[in-house]
Motif scaffolding. Sequence first.
Motif, PDB file in Angstrom:
ATOM      1  N   GLU A 163      62.871  69.458  18.487  1.00 16.50           N
ATOM      2  CA  GLU A 163      61.842  69.716  17.351  1.00 16.50           C
ATOM      3  C   GLU A 163      60.214  68.495  16.895  1.00 16.50           C
ATOM      4  O   GLU A 163      59.628  69.250  17.512  1.00 16.50           O
ATOM      5  N   HIS A 164      60.924  67.319  17.773  1.00 17.94           N
ATOM      6  CA  HIS A 164      60.079  66.632  17.702  1.00 17.94           C
ATOM      7  C   HIS A 164      59.079  66.528  18.669  1.00 17.94           C
ATOM      8  O   HIS A 164      58.079  66.635  19.179  1.00 17.94           O
ATOM      9  N   TYR A 165      60.087  67.044  20.538  1.00 18.61           N
ATOM     10  CA  TYR A 165      59.479  66.732  21.558  1.00 18.61           C
ATOM     11  C   TYR A 165      58.116  68.216  21.179  1.00 18.61           C
ATOM     12  O   TYR A 165      56.809  68.575  22.082  1.00 18.61           O
ATOM     13  N   TYR A 166      58.533  69.295  20.517  1.00 12.66           N
ATOM     14  CA  TYR A 166      57.186  70.678  19.962  1.00 12.66           C
ATOM     15  C   TYR A 166      56.247  69.801  19.319  1.00 12.66           C
ATOM     16  O   TYR A 166      54.879  70.344  19.333  1.00 12.66           O
ATOM     17  N   GLU A 167      56.162  69.319  18.532  1.00 10.85           N
ATOM     18  CA  GLU A 167      55.664  69.047  17.163  1.00 10.85           C
ATOM     19  C   GLU A 167      54.890  68.146  18.550  1.00 10.85           C
ATOM     20  O   GLU A 167      53.402  67.937  17.767  1.00 10.85           O
TER      21      GLU A 167
END
Length: 252
Positions: free
Chosen positions: A227-231
Motif C-alpha cells: 500500500e505504501h509503495y502505491y501511495e
Amino acid sequence: SLIQAAPDPQTAALRLERMLEDGSLRKKLMELPEDILRDFLAIISISKFLFHYMCRHPETIDLLGTKYKSNRKSLAKIINLDELRLYKYRELLKITWMDLSGTCEYREILTALSDLAVGITERTLQLCARPDDLEIICDSMTVMALGKLGACELNYSSDIDLIFVTVNPEDSLRDYQVLQGLLIDTVRSLSRALEEKTAEGFLYRVDLKLRPWGGSGPLVMAIDDTEHYYEASSEPWERFAWLRARAIAGSE
C-alpha cells in the motif's frame, strides 16, 4: 461442403485426411452429427495444437457440443501437473467449440477462459505446496490477478499478470523471515509449474513484472508495504492497473 465452409478449407482437408487414416478416429468422426462435424472441421482448420491434442486423445472429440462449466470439485481431484494440463485442454476444447459454434456471446467465452485460468492457478498453487505448508501459505498470502485475467477478459493467447501480497510481520503465524522464504519459494514453484512445457502443452505464461519495482522488486510484499509503495509511486499507470485487479487464490 463442410470442408469448404471451414475457416481454412485446405488445412481442414489435410488434417481430416490424416485423422481418417486412424480406424478408431475414423469411426468416431463418421458418427458425429453434421453440425458438430462442421464445428470440428472449423477447430482443426485453425488450431494446430487442438488438432494434435484430439489425435492423441480421440475420446475428447466427444466433448464437442458440451459447454464449459466451472468445476472446482473435478479440479480438486487432480493429483499432479500432467493431469492438470490434460484437464486444461479438455476444457479449452469445450470453450473453443462454444466460440466457433456461435452458441454463446463473446463475453461468455472471455468469462469461461478467465474462470479456467483462475481454477488452474489455484490448483497449481495447491499442488506446488507441501501438504503441511498449504494452510499457512493460503492464510498468509493473496494471489492477485491484474490485466485481462483480473478483468475477466482473458483470451486464448493471454499471459496472466500476478502480484503476491502477504501478511504484515505482526500478523505472521511463523517467524516472519522463515514465512517470507517459504512464500517466495512457493511463488517460484508456482510460476515454473504454470510455464513448464511438455508434450501435452503448458498451463499459462506468467508475467510478474507488474509488481512494485517491476522485475527488480521482491516477489512477495507485505500488505502495508504494498500500500505504501502505491501511495508514493509517481507513476499513475501503476495505480490505474489495480482497477483491473481481483484476488484469485490464497487469503481473500
